[in-house]
Design a protein around this motif. Structure first.
Motif, short mmCIF file in Angstrom:
data_model
loop_
_atom_site.label_atom_id
_atom_site.label_comp_id
_atom_site.label_asym_id
_atom_site.label_seq_id
_atom_site.Cartn_x
_atom_site.Cartn_y
_atom_site.Cartn_z
N VAL A 63 0.80 -1.22 0.00
CA VAL A 63 0.00 0.00 0.00
C VAL A 63 0.84 1.27 0.00
N GLY A 64 2.16 1.11 0.13
CA GLY A 64 3.02 2.28 0.01
C GLY A 64 2.89 3.32 1.11
N ILE A 65 2.84 2.87 2.35
CA ILE A 65 2.85 3.83 3.47
C ILE A 65 4.08 3.54 4.32
N PRO A 66 4.62 4.55 5.01
CA PRO A 66 5.77 4.30 5.87
C PRO A 66 5.39 3.43 7.06
N ALA A 67 6.37 2.67 7.58
CA ALA A 67 6.13 1.75 8.70
C ALA A 67 5.54 2.48 9.90
N ARG A 68 5.97 3.73 10.03
CA ARG A 68 5.52 4.59 11.13
C ARG A 68 3.98 4.66 11.22
N ASP A 69 3.34 4.73 10.05
CA ASP A 69 1.89 4.91 10.04
C ASP A 69 1.14 3.64 10.36
N LEU A 70 1.83 2.50 10.20
CA LEU A 70 1.18 1.23 10.45
C LEU A 70 0.96 1.01 11.94
N SER A 77 -9.09 6.08 17.97
CA SER A 77 -9.63 6.11 16.62
C SER A 77 -8.89 7.16 15.81
N ASN A 78 -8.41 6.76 14.65
CA ASN A 78 -7.71 7.70 13.79
C ASN A 78 -8.00 7.39 12.33
N ILE A 79 -8.01 8.42 11.52
CA ILE A 79 -8.08 8.22 10.07
C ILE A 79 -6.92 9.00 9.48
N LEU A 80 -6.00 8.28 8.82
CA LEU A 80 -4.82 8.92 8.25
C LEU A 80 -4.93 8.91 6.73
N ALA A 81 -4.74 10.06 6.10
CA ALA A 81 -4.71 10.10 4.64
C ALA A 81 -3.27 10.07 4.16
N ARG A 82 -2.95 9.11 3.34
CA ARG A 82 -1.62 9.03 2.79
C ARG A 82 -1.69 9.07 1.26
N GLU A 83 -0.53 9.00 0.63
CA GLU A 83 -0.50 9.23 -0.81
C GLU A 83 -1.46 8.32 -1.56
N ARG A 84 -1.36 7.03 -1.31
CA ARG A 84 -2.13 6.08 -2.11
C ARG A 84 -3.13 5.30 -1.27
N ALA A 85 -3.18 5.55 0.02
CA ALA A 85 -4.03 4.74 0.88
C ALA A 85 -4.56 5.58 2.04
N MET A 86 -5.64 5.08 2.64
CA MET A 86 -6.09 5.73 3.87
C MET A 86 -6.08 4.67 4.95
N ILE A 136 -6.79 -0.81 5.98
CA ILE A 136 -6.11 0.10 5.06
C ILE A 136 -6.91 0.08 3.78
N VAL A 137 -7.36 1.27 3.35
CA VAL A 137 -8.22 1.35 2.18
C VAL A 137 -7.43 2.03 1.08
N THR A 138 -7.35 1.41 -0.09
CA THR A 138 -6.78 2.09 -1.25
C THR A 138 -7.92 2.35 -2.23
N ALA A 139 -7.57 2.87 -3.38
CA ALA A 139 -8.63 3.18 -4.35
C ALA A 139 -9.25 1.92 -4.92
N GLU A 140 -8.60 0.78 -4.68
CA GLU A 140 -9.09 -0.43 -5.33
C GLU A 140 -9.39 -1.60 -4.41
N GLU A 141 -8.88 -1.53 -3.17
CA GLU A 141 -9.13 -2.67 -2.29
C GLU A 141 -9.07 -2.23 -0.83
N VAL A 142 -9.64 -3.09 0.02
CA VAL A 142 -9.57 -2.88 1.47
C VAL A 142 -8.75 -4.00 2.05
N LEU A 143 -7.80 -3.66 2.94
CA LEU A 143 -7.11 -4.69 3.69
C LEU A 143 -7.55 -4.56 5.14
N LEU A 144 -8.21 -5.62 5.64
CA LEU A 144 -8.82 -5.56 6.96
C LEU A 144 -8.04 -6.43 7.92
N LEU A 145 -7.61 -5.83 9.03
CA LEU A 145 -6.82 -6.56 10.02
C LEU A 145 -7.77 -7.28 10.98
N GLU A 146 -7.35 -8.44 11.46
CA GLU A 146 -8.14 -9.22 12.43
C GLU A 146 -9.59 -9.35 12.00
#
Lengths: 392, 392, 392, 392, 392
Positions: free
Chosen positions: C38-45, C56-65, C75-85
């Protein structure tokens, strides 16, 4: 009109005048003289009055800045400082600092240089990157007169407040720990006076801090404080206008002139402006942080007082419950003894009773009554413990 | 002037210098050496002093950033870090991290590349969309030196604060539950010291958090922190000016130059500016959220303390009322017994009474008196219950 | 570098991937895989980590939220959602909703249409005024993929919080009324646990609400969340650049390109931008109001708790005073009886007294003593009433 | 899709429709009918639902404004009002006002005039300076339909809240003064219910006030509420486009059209815009001040409650101390009497004593014992007074 | 329409009209006359009504400013003041000041000069730098009519509030010190009434202060208050339009005219605008500082009250504990005496006992019993001291 003005002004007060080179003179001026000298409305002079003795304000006016920082009450123009009540005890360090630092900082600077300030600055910026110590020192000497005075005033006030807070802190912790150990009217009185000292000191620090924060938040207000710059700009635009006037311009140019003189050339030099606000911003920022630290110290003392009071309150409540518990124990025991006394009282009656004639039962009667009372005592005590009213 | 400066500065202190490649050296510098080296006014050096030991500030200056985060007191320029008191216990992890991470991050980067940073960035932006892992890693390595240092400092401080809060939490809940179960002076003392620890820790976390929030709120302040960029821009504009100077430009261009160098070319590159503040914004945002989470944990401990104190207060009050109710029961019973004792006392008087001569009434007298007393007892008890003063 | 990264990442975790059509897959990914994907820095993960479990937080990054709303960590991108747990109990409704609603909303839409989104919109705007139901439905289906996911997440979280609050409310009022009726340790314990539940729930609702308010306050942040739009703009500018590159443009155009791609063409399309932020603004506004209502409900429960505690405190104080008043009455009466007992005791002494030989005075002595005691009782009682210490 | 929508909507509800001339009709509509009619997303209709019954919100949407002010739940478009639950008791005054005022205000205005509104306004502005009463009246009649409705709604809600507050005030002061005079469970209960009424009422007033303040703070939001203007602008731009379309313009003009219709021609008419927001600003300002006054009244009642509670708390504490002081007095006296009783008890023992055989000492023994006891009483009393525990 | 209007307006009220030269007239006007005269909507007249009697508001309208400062309720236009209830006690000083100062300030100024105001100003600005006293006086006389009135109103209100606060302060400190010395119902009552006076006064000062702060924060609102300027601009633009109309311009110019008249030529003269807001800003700033000082005084009194109440609370609690400690001492002593009494009671029983026949043991029995009781007393006392329940 003049009679009315006089009536309002009352008597004259003592002022001390400093110029750039630290030369000081004492004057007795009344309000109207001051108003004429520095060109501010009478309304603004009020903040130097007794009503504002505990307050702090910095007012930017056309040609002067009115400074009321704690005990320092002064009017600063681009060329001189007028200091009110210069002989008060707290003001003396400020007078000393002005005398010491002003000549030092301004000895090499004269009016002609001020006009060349702009070129000067370019050079110093270059020098700045070159990392020569002279350049840095140079930058600091570059502050215009009004900010030299302002920095000295802030310096004096901050260290005054800081030493007050330090004294308060040194005094506060022993008093509070003493109260926590032993609640007595004397200790309570001491904490009470401590609290009102603290509240008063906090209000004063807060006032200075808020005033500086307020200035820092508003670039326009800071720009208004550049008195030297405004004076130079006025002189330049006047020179321009005089030459223009000799070439007979149309009145519409008047308006332009007015604008540029009044707003200090807002369009043309707007970039230049923001730039130089940075000097003042850096100056104020440093003192803001110092005052913020001072304030945080006071706040942490106040937190400590609040925590101690909470502790004392719960402690007193708890002690009371323990007192009442002991009293309850005694009340139960007294009840048992009263019961035993009642039994003894019965047999002390003079009404004839068959037991009065039987020998050797004295011990049994006493024993029986006491045992019965003791049983009652144990029952009630057990009930109280079962109810969790009496602990182990 | 130099003699005065020296007097002010006092003794020299221990500094550790790191360059980009993690090479470190120890120095003994006094204040004036530092001022010369990094080009900041003496005023700004104060925030590294002992007065600000519990405070946190980040100051952006022309060529350096002054970082005072908890125990980390450092001056960061575009090319080196000067770390104060590098041998303190808490500072050691920071030194370790600097030694470990700096060489790693900067080994492939040298000065010539920095100037090409711009093109570099365009390429990396393209690469970014291509989703190759190297690109992402590349982006992270792209951070300029000053932000690498800042990130390490924030990392170290955040984990230090976080571990402190975790310890506080682990300690707090048992202490509070113990107090709720059993109010005693010892438990109260422990809660009191817990509270003052918490207050101090909260103030520290809050200070770091507020400083970061303050930076995040002001894009201009963040832009000031791009020291590497400012240095490159200065070098470029100087190069431009030198070539211009050789072509003999008019002085008015000087002003233009000054402006563009000082404000970093505010008009032309303003879009470019906002853009790159985003790197720092993302960096600070992540640590802001972490500190905010830490702060919320402390606040929830404080809420728990407050709730426990409220509970303890009401509980103590309620217990007291129950104690007094039991005491009241006993007082009523004692009253009845005193009444009965009085009756017995009457008949114990030696004053002649006709009843003294009647046999067989002993039991009736006792029975009558006791019954009367018991009736009184029941009446008062009933009254108290009717008044809802005594429960079931 | 890769070894160091691995050490940091620890083990891999379970993720569920959804695409636009609701198709889901389960994966075991470690941190670095996610970062690459998803192209986000490790810090944001980190904000998806356990430290932020209550946040609760919503972070906007270059290619993902990066979305961390209560239990939903995705983690939501323009094309897919990656859902943890994805298998946690609370997350299941979210998974269900994604499976149900995504295919439904996106079945008629494919990538080619997305590029034509602009024209599409013009048409729908016209249709909107025409008041045909299809147009309205059409508008709602128009939301880009990332906002469809965001809306489902907000929907699930809001109803989860709302049902929690409803349960709390249902539970709270009886418990508090019970406490007001009868203060007992058990009831106090129940209110205490109610309070800590409430505080925890309030903090959670507040956190989600603040995050949405924060987004609503900053149009730029909202614009960052338009991932689909940013992707299309990037693709377009890349196409443009490729064609431009083939016509050999000067490097300065690179900068222009970079700017327009990065800032999404801030000047040209700035009106267009503001415009479309409105879709997100309307979406967030509706959920903000819902959360605000939820928060107000919790706050009103807290007010009720505070009022009840105040009531209980005053009530306990008042009851105590009444208890002491009754006790005082009894103390006065006991005092009178003790006095009477003393008198009787005097006459029970075996020391000779002339009254001992007079017959018929027994009644008078008793009557006199009792009358005297009763008089004393009335005097003290009257004094207490006169002092307003005993009421009627 | 339609089946899913239906399931969500549940049953239909009763709506009343008003047009410009005050003509009303009753309808049974379900959610989807409403959504079709006014063109808002289903999400926004929720704020009229039961969850928001105590809340107040005003939402500006493309073609409608959703008004939820206390009990008034309505959707206002440029041409009609749809009022939910029109038969509720509190809503009736609103219905009455709509029926009375709407025809009155709009009788002379018809659709054709609305298009000419612009010229109209110029004329009325001129008239305004001419100070003819008709002009002023004219200005007030000029408000567009949606603001006429909004003003009536605010009027009804403000007077409803105001009368509630007046009632609360009338009720509160006697209850509180009664509590200050006499603390009893009944009075405490009354104050408690007063407080929860007040809290609820304050929350409601605050909600309406905040909503209006929020609107006043954001000029853009206010501009969104000009439904009539937006409708006219849409119609004009559509007419323009139709004529343009017949001249076959390029698609790029479509975008322009879209922009101007959607954003209501933000560039060209931006001055015109700000201008007319002033009408709404003046309208809302007046009601904001009214609600602010109402809120201040409630706050001053709350201050009075808080002060009374503080007073009652200190008063109860003080009374308790006085009770205990009286009790202490009695305890001291009882102690003295117990001592005297003990002495008498000694001489009541049947153990032989030489005094038993001496006549005439009865009085001395009593006197001596009593004198001794009285001395002890005075000593203890003096000690208590010396310790400041007992006052005069 | 007129009948409805009349019904709403109710009876007429007494107004006093002042013109520029201080000439006053009394009128009986109803609402509609006022509305016609000053051209404000009926809605705005409400803030002069009885509902707002404790509130303060300043409303800027097209041709008038509605001033509601405490007791001063007036409508100010560019040419006259309409003062409501001019005969109230508190309003009289305001009337006096208007009569005294208005003629003085405006005697040299007439309508023709007002139009030349612009040139005038240029001259005075020049003069200002020349440091002649007349220039300064001149600047102050330059304030337009509406601000002359506003300044007098602020002056009167500020000194009224200040004198109220001074009185409160003079009264407060003795009352509070008296309470700290001696808690009694009378003193509590006095403090309670002091507190509600203070709360009411604070609310009033705060309201005026907030209103001025609100104005200072919004340059646009301040610009709206320049009624004289707006009137002149309107007259100029009308003159321009008339001449334009005679040259048959196209309708589109109408719109331009409308804009420039309404918004007072926002583009062309925007610099000129900001400029003159400074006069008002300086005026309001001075009074804001005065009110802020007044408010701080009240707040410090409130702090003192709060501190005193905390002190009294802890003091009462502490005193109670001391009372209970003394009582506990007595209870222990009473218990010992009861024990001794019981022993004496045993030997007072008429049941035969061998000791009854032994001579000379009376003293030993008494001594033994008393010694035993005293031992018990010492044991319990020691226990209480060991438990820290009884101090030294």
């Amino acid at each position: 009109s003049s009679s009315k003005v006089k009536k309002k002004m009352g008597g004259s007060r003592l002022w001390m005048k400093f110029d750039k080179f630290g030369e000081s003179e004492l004057f007795e001026w009344d309000k109207s003289s001051i108003i004429k000298r520095v060109g501010i409305p009478a309304r603004d002079l009020r903040i130097l009055g007794p009503v504002f003795s505990q307050s702090s304000n910095i007012l930017a006016r056309e040609r002067a800045m009115v400074v009321n920082l704690e005990f320092i009450k002064a009017i600063v123009t681009a060329e001189e400082v007028l200091l009110l009540e210069p002989l008060r005890q707290e003001v003396l360090p400020f007078v000393d600092q002005l005398r010491q630092q002003l000549p030092h900082k301004n000895q090499a600077m004269n009016k002609s240089e001020l006009v060349n300030d702009r070129d000067n600055k370019v050079r110093s910026t270059e020098a700045q990157w070159a990392r020569t110590p002279e350049a840095v020192e140079g930058e600091q000497q570059e502050l215009p007169f009004e900010f030299q005075v302002l920095e000295i005033a802030l310096e004096v006030v901050c260290s005054y407040l800081d030493s007050n807070v330090a004294e308060l802190e040194k005094h506060a912790y022993p008093v509070l720990d003493e109260l926590a150990r032993n609640v007595s009217t004397k200790n309570l009185e001491r904490v009470r006076s401590l609290k009102s000292n603290l509240t008063r000191l906090l209000a004063r620090v807060q006032k200075v801090r808020d005033e500086i924060e307020h200035l820092l938040d508003d670039n326009e207000d800071m720009a208004h404080l550049y008195l030297t710059r405004k004076l130079i700009q006025y002189q330049q635009s006047e020179a321009l206008m005089n030459s223009a006037a000799s070439h007979s311009l149309v009145p519409s140019q008047h308006a332009l002139h007015r604008n540029s003189s009044h707003r200090s050339g807002s369009i043309m030099t707007s970039n230049y402006w923001d730039d130089d606000v940075e000097d003042l911003e850096m100056l104020l920022e440093a003192y803001f942080m110092q005052l913020d630290g001072t304030r945080n110290k006071i706040l942490s003392v106040r937190e400590y007082i609040d925590d101690t009071e909470d502790y004392v309150n719960i402690q007193l409540d708890n002690q009371r419950n323990e007192l009442i518990q002991l009293q309850l124990n005694l009340t139960i025991a007294s009840f048992a003894i009263a019961l035993d006394t009642l039994i003894a009282g019965f047999f002390g009656m003079n009404i004839p009773c068959s037991l009065y004639n039987i020998n050797g039962i004295f011990g049994y009667v006493i024993g029986g009554g006491t045992a019965f009372s003791f049983l009652i005592f144990l029952l009630i005590l057990g009930y109280a413990r079962w109810k969790k009213l009496l602990g182990s």
